[in-house]
Design a protein around this motif. Structure first.
Motif, PDB file in Angstrom:
ATOM      1  N   ASN A   1       0.861  -1.181   0.000  1.00  0.00           N
ATOM      2  CA  ASN A   1       0.000   0.000   0.000  1.00  0.00           C
ATOM      3  C   ASN A   1       0.898   1.233   0.000  1.00  0.00           C
ATOM      4  OD1 ASN A   1      -1.735   2.129   0.516  1.00  0.00           O
ATOM      5  ND2 ASN A   1      -2.925   1.031   2.061  1.00  0.00           N
ATOM      6  N   PRO A   2       0.881   2.019  -1.080  1.00  0.00           N
ATOM      7  CA  PRO A   2       1.761   3.200  -1.138  1.00  0.00           C
ATOM      8  C   PRO A   2       1.563   4.157   0.023  1.00  0.00           C
ATOM      9  CG  PRO A   2       0.849   2.722  -3.298  1.00  0.00           C
ATOM     10  CD  PRO A   2       0.135   1.834  -2.326  1.00  0.00           C
ATOM     11  N   GLU A   3       0.351   4.188   0.593  1.00  0.00           N
ATOM     12  CA  GLU A   3       0.098   5.091   1.714  1.00  0.00           C
ATOM     13  C   GLU A   3       0.719   4.598   3.010  1.00  0.00           C
ATOM     14  OE1 GLU A   3      -4.057   5.754   2.019  1.00  0.00           O
ATOM     15  OE2 GLU A   3      -4.248   6.686   0.031  1.00  0.00           O
ATOM     16  N   VAL A   4       0.942   3.297   3.096  1.00  0.00           N
ATOM     17  CA  VAL A   4       1.543   2.707   4.302  1.00  0.00           C
ATOM     18  C   VAL A   4       3.051   2.565   4.141  1.00  0.00           C
ATOM     19  CG1 VAL A   4       1.592   0.680   5.800  1.00  0.00           C
ATOM     20  CG2 VAL A   4      -0.589   1.500   4.859  1.00  0.00           C
ATOM     21  N   GLY A   5       3.480   2.201   2.934  1.00  0.00           N
ATOM     22  CA  GLY A   5       4.907   2.033   2.685  1.00  0.00           C
ATOM     23  C   GLY A   5       5.406   0.653   3.071  1.00  0.00           C
ATOM     24  N   ILE A   6       6.694   0.538   3.296  1.00  0.00           N
ATOM     25  CA  ILE A   6       7.346  -0.732   3.602  1.00  0.00           C
ATOM     26  C   ILE A   6       7.755  -0.741   5.070  1.00  0.00           C
ATOM     27  CG2 ILE A   6       9.323  -2.209   3.075  1.00  0.00           C
ATOM     28  CD1 ILE A   6       9.275  -1.014   0.259  1.00  0.00           C
ATOM     29  N   SER A   7       7.186  -1.658   5.831  1.00  0.00           N
ATOM     30  CA  SER A   7       7.456  -1.706   7.271  1.00  0.00           C
ATOM     31  C   SER A   7       8.493  -2.759   7.646  1.00  0.00           C
ATOM     32  CB  SER A   7       6.153  -1.982   8.039  1.00  0.00           C
ATOM     33  OG  SER A   7       5.580  -3.217   7.619  1.00  0.00           O
ATOM     34  N   ASP A   8       8.519  -3.881   6.924  1.00  0.00           N
ATOM     35  CA  ASP A   8       9.439  -4.963   7.265  1.00  0.00           C
ATOM     36  C   ASP A   8       9.960  -5.602   5.974  1.00  0.00           C
ATOM     37  OD1 ASP A   8      10.863  -7.042   8.303  1.00  0.00           O
ATOM     38  OD2 ASP A   8       9.254  -7.850   9.546  1.00  0.00           O
ATOM     39  N   PRO A   9      10.974  -5.025   5.359  1.00  0.00           N
ATOM     40  CA  PRO A   9      11.462  -5.540   4.069  1.00  0.00           C
ATOM     41  C   PRO A   9      12.180  -6.880   4.165  1.00  0.00           C
ATOM     42  CG  PRO A   9      12.894  -3.792   4.856  1.00  0.00           C
ATOM     43  CD  PRO A   9      11.729  -3.831   5.794  1.00  0.00           C
ATOM     44  N   ILE A  10      12.532  -7.296   5.380  1.00  0.00           N
ATOM     45  CA  ILE A  10      13.262  -8.549   5.555  1.00  0.00           C
ATOM     46  C   ILE A  10      12.313  -9.742   5.614  1.00  0.00           C
ATOM     47  CG2 ILE A  10      14.923  -9.821   6.961  1.00  0.00           C
ATOM     48  CD1 ILE A  10      16.039  -7.304   5.623  1.00  0.00           C
ATOM     49  N   ASN A  11      11.233  -9.610   6.377  1.00  0.00           N
ATOM     50  CA  ASN A  11      10.349 -10.749   6.643  1.00  0.00           C
ATOM     51  C   ASN A  11       9.060 -10.750   5.828  1.00  0.00           C
ATOM     52  OD1 ASN A  11      11.977 -11.940   8.811  1.00  0.00           O
ATOM     53  ND2 ASN A  11      11.434 -10.102   9.965  1.00  0.00           N
ATOM     54  N   ASN A  12       8.772  -9.664   5.121  1.00  0.00           N
ATOM     55  CA  ASN A  12       7.547  -9.585   4.331  1.00  0.00           C
ATOM     56  C   ASN A  12       7.830  -9.800   2.853  1.00  0.00           C
ATOM     57  OD1 ASN A  12       6.031  -9.015   6.598  1.00  0.00           O
ATOM     58  ND2 ASN A  12       5.955  -6.816   6.242  1.00  0.00           N
ATOM     59  N   ALA A  13       6.942 -10.546   2.200  1.00  0.00           N
ATOM     60  CA  ALA A  13       6.928 -10.619   0.739  1.00  0.00           C
ATOM     61  C   ALA A  13       5.846  -9.652   0.276  1.00  0.00           C
ATOM     62  CB  ALA A  13       6.623 -12.032   0.271  1.00  0.00           C
ATOM     63  N   TYR A  14       6.255  -8.560  -0.350  1.00  0.00           N
ATOM     64  CA  TYR A  14       5.294  -7.528  -0.720  1.00  0.00           C
ATOM     65  C   TYR A  14       4.601  -7.891  -2.036  1.00  0.00           C
ATOM     66  CZ  TYR A  14       6.643  -4.645   3.146  1.00  0.00           C
ATOM     67  OH  TYR A  14       6.843  -4.179   4.424  1.00  0.00           O
ATOM     68  N   ILE A  15       3.281  -7.830  -2.007  1.00  0.00           N
ATOM     69  CA  ILE A  15       2.459  -8.167  -3.161  1.00  0.00           C
ATOM     70  C   ILE A  15       2.213  -6.912  -3.985  1.00  0.00           C
ATOM     71  CG2 ILE A  15       0.211  -9.042  -3.914  1.00  0.00           C
ATOM     72  CD1 ILE A  15       0.079 -10.566  -1.220  1.00  0.00           C
ATOM     73  N   VAL A  16       2.586  -6.957  -5.245  1.00  0.00           N
ATOM     74  CA  VAL A  16       2.286  -5.874  -6.179  1.00  0.00           C
ATOM     75  C   VAL A  16       1.560  -6.484  -7.365  1.00  0.00           C
ATOM     76  CG1 VAL A  16       4.107  -4.276  -5.519  1.00  0.00           C
ATOM     77  CG2 VAL A  16       4.613  -6.103  -7.135  1.00  0.00           C
TER      78      VAL A  16
ATOM     79  N   ASP B   1       2.299   1.131 -12.214  1.00  0.00           N
ATOM     80  CA  ASP B   1       2.442   2.289 -11.323  1.00  0.00           C
ATOM     81  C   ASP B   1       2.667   1.875  -9.871  1.00  0.00           C
ATOM     82  OD1 ASP B   1       2.077   3.732 -13.563  1.00  0.00           O
ATOM     83  OD2 ASP B   1       0.226   4.727 -12.963  1.00  0.00           O
ATOM     84  N   THR B   2       1.950   0.841  -9.406  1.00  0.00           N
ATOM     85  CA  THR B   2       2.119   0.404  -8.013  1.00  0.00           C
ATOM     86  C   THR B   2       3.529  -0.132  -7.781  1.00  0.00           C
ATOM     87  OG1 THR B   2      -0.232  -0.181  -7.895  1.00  0.00           O
ATOM     88  CG2 THR B   2       1.217  -1.092  -6.201  1.00  0.00           C
ATOM     89  N   PHE B   3       4.031  -0.879  -8.743  1.00  0.00           N
ATOM     90  CA  PHE B   3       5.386  -1.406  -8.636  1.00  0.00           C
ATOM     91  C   PHE B   3       6.410  -0.270  -8.636  1.00  0.00           C
ATOM     92  CE2 PHE B   3       9.122  -3.449 -10.833  1.00  0.00           C
ATOM     93  CZ  PHE B   3       9.523  -4.206  -9.749  1.00  0.00           C
TER      94      PHE B   3
ATOM     95  N   LEU C   1       9.256   0.821  -5.755  1.00  0.00           N
ATOM     96  CA  LEU C   1      10.673   1.033  -6.044  1.00  0.00           C
ATOM     97  C   LEU C   1      11.150   2.407  -5.592  1.00  0.00           C
ATOM     98  CD1 LEU C   1      10.909  -0.467  -9.646  1.00  0.00           C
ATOM     99  CD2 LEU C   1      11.628  -1.532  -7.504  1.00  0.00           C
ATOM    100  N   ALA C   2      10.226   3.364  -5.525  1.00  0.00           N
ATOM    101  CA  ALA C   2      10.592   4.735  -5.157  1.00  0.00           C
ATOM    102  C   ALA C   2      10.802   4.908  -3.658  1.00  0.00           C
ATOM    103  CB  ALA C   2       9.526   5.711  -5.649  1.00  0.00           C
ATOM    104  N   THR C   3      10.421   3.910  -2.859  1.00  0.00           N
ATOM    105  CA  THR C   3      10.584   4.023  -1.406  1.00  0.00           C
ATOM    106  C   THR C   3      12.044   3.794  -1.026  1.00  0.00           C
ATOM    107  OG1 THR C   3      10.100   1.683  -1.054  1.00  0.00           O
ATOM    108  CG2 THR C   3       8.240   3.207  -1.026  1.00  0.00           C
ATOM    109  N   PRO C   4      12.539   4.453   0.020  1.00  0.00           N
ATOM    110  CA  PRO C   4      13.937   4.267   0.440  1.00  0.00           C
ATOM    111  C   PRO C   4      14.255   2.834   0.852  1.00  0.00           C
ATOM    112  CG  PRO C   4      12.986   6.241   1.439  1.00  0.00           C
ATOM    113  CD  PRO C   4      11.856   5.503   0.802  1.00  0.00           C
TER     114      PRO C   4
END
Length: 425
Positions: free
Chosen positions: A116-131, A160-162, A166-169
């Motif tokens: 969710n672009p409004e929430v961002g990335i909270s746990d890049p190590i343990n989460n598989a992010y669905i796009v 666009d979602t993907f 990618l634009a998040t730090p």
């Protein structure tokens, strides 16, 4: 695994109360304190206790394995992931002895979270992010020869979602992605896979830590028993763009576009899953001729009927050439499972496998008979023949020689009756 008596003595200092201790806090009472945390209802506290238990050697490993017996699937895979990351061979072997499926690295090792672009990335190590591939429909009016008009609807796709992800730090820290193409509409103009494939390969520099990737039709957790019409063009660009990838799972139709990946070498891939109801003989041979020295888990849905000479496409696998580290082989959803079973018996691969999966196919007693007469079959840890057409009598014979036999959901048909594979019923 039987638990030992680990009750504290009257001189031990142990934790009390119902609230979980701080995750990073001092564990009181040694291994007894760890055991208490492992029985907590707090998910994070239990995971922290798994890491702490590893410090106690064999006793700690035994505690963790005991905990897996009555825990949620989410905790099982999270704890298994921690065990697999340890250098201790004892920890990995204990996990394998408990459940070989937990031993292998798959996308189940990550928590799946819709990005969710409004929430961002909270746990890049343990989460598989669905796009998901974004789609929109544009309508236009076209003049007819008789003076009238007709409405033409065209579906367009974008990523666009993907791109927002990618634009998040934190994008450079992401370890797993699930790239789902859920809402494709035009079977006759399958551009969707190619659009997503190009975007993913172009993003390789922005995803330097990516270890696991799903790309294809729908949710990987919901693809069981579902036939896909999404054309898959090739997997070679993914393997070339991500040399550190460990898990690749692809779902779609593998018949209309030829792959050119024979001899392609990838030094890190441990798990390859090809989910399809339509795999051409040429592409099967190309996949089997990949050079994957670290591959442990190979799952291929054959998806169609194979003539006897076409079984030769499996020779690179069955002769143990390209995948010397293979421990799990899944040849699923075959229209000629009896023929596949015979080919496996006639090959040297059984001496090296721990898990053989022939599920979701057309296996009958005729295919089970050569398995029963093969001495090497007894060294398998697990044999999965679920969702086939094997009789109860044959299952009984197999259960006497196989340590872990999975044989549920057999079709109620005579052993010599033809049955379609699961995806074609």
């Amino acid at each position: 695994m039987n638990k030992q008596n680990r009750k504290p003595t009257k001189y031990d200092l142990v934790l009390g109360g119902n609230n979980p201790p701080p995750i990073d806090g001092v564990v009181l009472g040694g291994i007894e304190g760890v055991e208490k945390r492992l029985s907590s209802k707090n998910f994070e506290a239990k995971l922290a206790a798994v890491t702490e238990a590893l410090k106690y050697g064999d006793k700690g490993i035994e505690l963790i394995i005991d905990t897996l017996e009555d825990s949620s699937e989410e905790f099982q895979y999270a704890a298994a992931k921690i065990l697999k990351q340890q250098e201790s061979l004892d920890a990995k072997q204990a996990l394998f002895d408990y459940d070989p499926y937990l031993f292998f690295t798959t996308l189940k090792d990550w928590n799946h979270v819709i990005y969710n672009p409004e929430v961002g990335i909270s746990d890049p190590i343990n989460n598989a992010y669905i796009v998901r591939l974004d789609s929109f429909i544009r309508e236009s009016r076209v003049a007819q020869w008789n003076g009238g008009e007709r409405v033409v609807r065209q579906t367009f796709y974008k990523v666009d979602t993907f791109k927002a992800l990618l634009a998040t730090p934190q994008a450079k820290e992401i370890t797993a992605l699930s790239c789902q193409i859920n809402d494709w509409n035009d079977r006759y103009e399958n551009r969707e896979f190619g659009i997503f494939l190009e975007a993913i390969c172009d993003a390789a520099q922005q995803l330097p830590n990516l270890k696991a990737l799903f790309i294809g039709d729908g949710d990987p957790e919901d693809n069981m028993f579902r036939k896909s019409y999404l054309d898959v063009f090739d997997i070679t660009p993914i393997l070339e763009a991500y040399p550190n990838l460990e898990v690749l799972q692809v779902c779609g139709k593998f018949s209309d576009y030829p792959f050119e990946c024979e001899g392609l070498k990838h030094d890190c891939l441990k798990t390859l899953i090809i989910e399809t109801a339509d795999l051409s003989d040429y592409n099967l041979e190309e996949i089997c001729c990949l050079d994957l020295p670290e591959l442990e888990y190979l799952e291929i849905w054959l998806g169609r009927r194979m003539r006897r000479n076409e079984v030769d496409s499996l020779s690179s696998i069955l002769n143990y050439n390209s995948f010397p580290n293979l421990k799990y082989l899944g040849l699923k959803s075959g229209e000629d499972s009896d023929l596949v079973a015979q080919a496996i018996i006639d090959s040297p691969i059984l001496k090296h496998l721990s898990v053989l999966d022939l599920s979701m196919g057309t296996l009958t007693d005729a295919g089970v008979e050569p398995l029963l007469n093969c001495p090497e079959i007894e060294q398998l840890d697990t044999l999965d023949i679920s969702n086939n057409a094997v009789s109860e009598e044959a299952i009984g014979f197999l259960s006497e020689i196989i340590y872990n036999l999975i044989a549920d959901n057999q079709a109620n048909t005579p052993y010599d009756s033809y049955r379609y594979s699961t995806l074609h019923e």
